[in-house]
Design an enzyme around this catalytic site. Sequence first.
Site, mmCIF file in Angstrom:
data_model
loop_
_atom_site.group_PDB
_atom_site.id
_atom_site.type_symbol
_atom_site.label_atom_id
_atom_site.label_comp_id
_atom_site.label_asym_id
_atom_site.label_seq_id
_atom_site.Cartn_x
_atom_site.Cartn_y
_atom_site.Cartn_z
ATOM 1 N N TRP A 64 -27.591 2.295 -13.380
ATOM 2 C CA TRP A 64 -28.330 1.768 -12.214
ATOM 3 C C TRP A 64 -28.425 2.828 -11.125
ATOM 4 C CZ3 TRP A 64 -25.760 -0.984 -7.647
ATOM 5 C CH2 TRP A 64 -24.435 -0.562 -7.474
ATOM 6 N N GLU B 125 -16.093 -2.661 -9.865
ATOM 7 C CA GLU B 125 -15.640 -2.820 -11.253
ATOM 8 C C GLU B 125 -14.137 -3.102 -11.382
ATOM 9 O OE1 GLU B 125 -17.254 0.881 -12.517
ATOM 10 O OE2 GLU B 125 -19.185 0.026 -13.100
ATOM 11 N N LYS C 257 -13.437 -1.607 -5.364
ATOM 12 C CA LYS C 257 -13.616 -0.216 -5.818
ATOM 13 C C LYS C 257 -14.715 0.507 -5.030
ATOM 14 C CE LYS C 257 -15.020 2.414 -9.878
ATOM 15 N NZ LYS C 257 -15.809 2.309 -11.095
ATOM 16 N N GLN C 258 -15.829 -0.166 -4.852
ATOM 17 C CA GLN C 258 -16.975 0.481 -4.211
ATOM 18 C C GLN C 258 -17.814 -0.582 -3.517
ATOM 19 O OE1 GLN C 258 -18.244 1.410 -8.374
ATOM 20 N NE2 GLN C 258 -20.296 1.360 -7.523
HETATM 21 O O1 IFM Z 1 -22.964 3.458 -12.178
HETATM 22 C C1 IFM Z 1 -21.716 3.922 -11.786
HETATM 23 C C2 IFM Z 1 -20.818 2.735 -11.535
HETATM 24 O O2 IFM Z 1 -21.318 1.929 -10.511
HETATM 25 C C3 IFM Z 1 -19.439 3.196 -11.169
HETATM 26 N N1 IFM Z 1 -18.907 4.069 -12.185
HETATM 27 C C4 IFM Z 1 -19.732 5.236 -12.432
HETATM 28 C C5 IFM Z 1 -21.149 4.844 -12.814
HETATM 29 C C6 IFM Z 1 -21.996 6.101 -13.016
HETATM 30 O O3 IFM Z 1 -22.111 6.797 -11.830
#
Ligand code: IFM
Length: 767
Positions: free
Chosen positions: A341, A481, A593-594
């Site tokens: 994405w 995640e 996480k983000q």
């Molecule tokens: O798409 C991302 C994901 O949101 C978090 N881990 C790494 C992926 C690739 O950058």
Amino acid sequence: MKDYFSKHRSSDEWLIKEHRWDKKLQPSRESQFALGNGFIGSRGIMEEVPFDARPGTYIAGLYDKTGAQVTELVNLPNPINLKIISGGERLGAGTMDILHHERALDMKHGLLTRHTIYRNSHKKRFDYQSLRFVSMRNKHIIAMQVCITPLDEAATFTVENLLDLSVTNVGFLTEGNKKHFRVEGVSQFDTGEYLAVKTLEKGMLIAYGKSMIIEKGHSSRFARHVTTQIKLRKNQTACITTIFSIFTSDNKDTKKIKPVVKGFLRKSANMGFERILKEHIASWDRLWQASDVRIKGAPHDERSLRFNMYHLLICGREGNGESSIGAKTLSGEGYRGHIFWDAEIFILPFFLYNRPNVAKNMLLYRYHRLNKAMQIAESRGYKGAMFPWESAATGEETTPAWAKNFDGSLIQIRTHEMEHHVTADVAYAVYQYYVATKDIRFMLKCGFEMIFETARFWASRAGYNPKIKKYEIKHVIGPDEFHEDVDNNAYTNSMVYFNLMAACGMYQKMKRLYPKEYRRLSKKIGLKKGEVGEWKRIIPRIALNLKRNGLIEQFDGYFRKRKVKLRNLKKHPIPPIPRSIKLKDVGKTQLVKQADVVMLLYLLPDKFDIKTKKKNFYYYLKRTVHKSSLSAAVHAAIAAEIGNIKMAYRYFDVAANMDLTLLYGNTDDGMHAASLGVTWQAAIHGFAGMKIFNETLSINPRLPEAWKEISFCLKWQGYNLKIAINHTKVNVQFYSKRKDFLKIKVYNILRKIEADKAYNFPRKRGG
Ligand code: IFM
């Protein structure tokens, strides 16, 4: 000593420099100094390929699975492999003393220049200078020039540049290095050499041509053999020019490609290095003309931002969707070159407003794999199209089952089973593309279909819960995640809401304005009015988790998870996970996480008021550890929107310099593509305040104190806009051959502006 390449080098604000040879930094420099043109990506190795170097030559969209868990971007034979030997000693880092060393990536013109002075074991010095580039003008060319001078006495050099076949892909788990090609043919011709290799799984042919010219004083000759000798007097210089060409073909008849390569190489050699270079530079000038962002008062920020944009520009490709942009661009093998994405949400906007044809190519990449997405949906019992979490050449799901966690331990990956939001993200990008370009041809051919098929997927994916009278989306992973298998992730559900809304809107539009095309499409995909009625029914009933106190619960039950206090937030905006929490237990806590909810505030700006944005931003800020490179710049953009410019600036600084400061420790594996893209977004959408509200371009800037002015160009619905913003006003101008006007919002007021006139809109006091 004469500086052979200074005439081509841009001024300092365009250079990223390395002032000494540091073995430890070698792999990260290779990523930072990568060159490319959207078709070829080439890591910035030193030409002599020192021990431990990780040469990488990649072609966008060229993957192979042999020996790997999942298909991966193929590391092809390395053309940059120069061996210069004098008196039995090889010139190179690690083989001779280095008395002086400087390399510079010239971001303005996509050049990598170098100056090194070597000293051999007899204390004799050699001056070495080089310049190389991957042509932005002609996607098949890589060119390099190396000038050598013995500084202390006459010397004879043996020079060799073999196309290096020993390269392999690095292993990410325990599989070790892998080679994805076999040699198909090697031969010599009057102006150079030919090499063809074939990928093992699909038999893709990759053909290289190479010609080497030696210039000494006024004489010049082709090096007719792989190895050649050059005799030089003390202080006499020889320049070795090598032109490589790379072609690919899926045509099984290998005989056809050889004359193409041969003819092309002869033509390029006749054109000469200087002309190829000149055309390459002119192409780069045009690219920057359309996309540069100037920041007065903050040269450091301007340079960092350009570094991010440079890396985007070298992987942008106009085409028919042959490939898209992977999570590590074409600068390394991280994430195996897969498309996430990241492409649609983080990277595409930069191209959308600067090179819309690249954005279109990225969407075409998805469109040409729509059938695969439909097969994925069907195989899981859903309707419509479900895009894979990780995608490569075919559009099949390519997520590996296992990967390494932050602490090096092996973990099972479940993203492909549950991280479904990518499907809505693709639809979101199609919609953005349409609004920003009004490219109705694309919509009629591909876009409407993509939006309808994705909406169709969600309608089958959502389940009605009569108890709460809501449509729910269960068993998902959101952008955060850390929390797997959750129900009603706020980001996913809101993007689904958007996807369905867009589909209903587009359905009306298409039926009304393009009835013929609508009939054709609805027949092709079997779209019925009743189905659209179902989408309409779902929209107001999707569980969105917005609570009465204005907080959005990230997923059902998130608020009941264990609270963890993050310390050091003031010291550094990227806090570590407290030691007391084991990685395996992080999902039991509220640690994020983000950006997840924050991400959604950012992507759907007109859906939430400023109070809700503030409340949620500060709530999640205290819980987010930014273990993903996608997070910091999103925080910068939202912090700017809610008026916390100081905080926005801190996050911007982190994001813009992420791969220069090696923040995540994995720049060796390639640049963080999403962060590159969203750093640009933080500057333009965040600080310059450029957003689309209800399909209208709106500018509501909030500049950091240090920025005296930001100026940039934008492509908007076929027009070229020039925008300059300082702390007191916005200056806008657009160009059009016709007598035209545009309606845009500046400082929240709708304005009508005429073509070719400069407008100054002053900021209201206190506004
Ligand atoms: O798409 C991302 C994901 O949101 C978090 N881990 C790494 C992926 C690739 O950058």
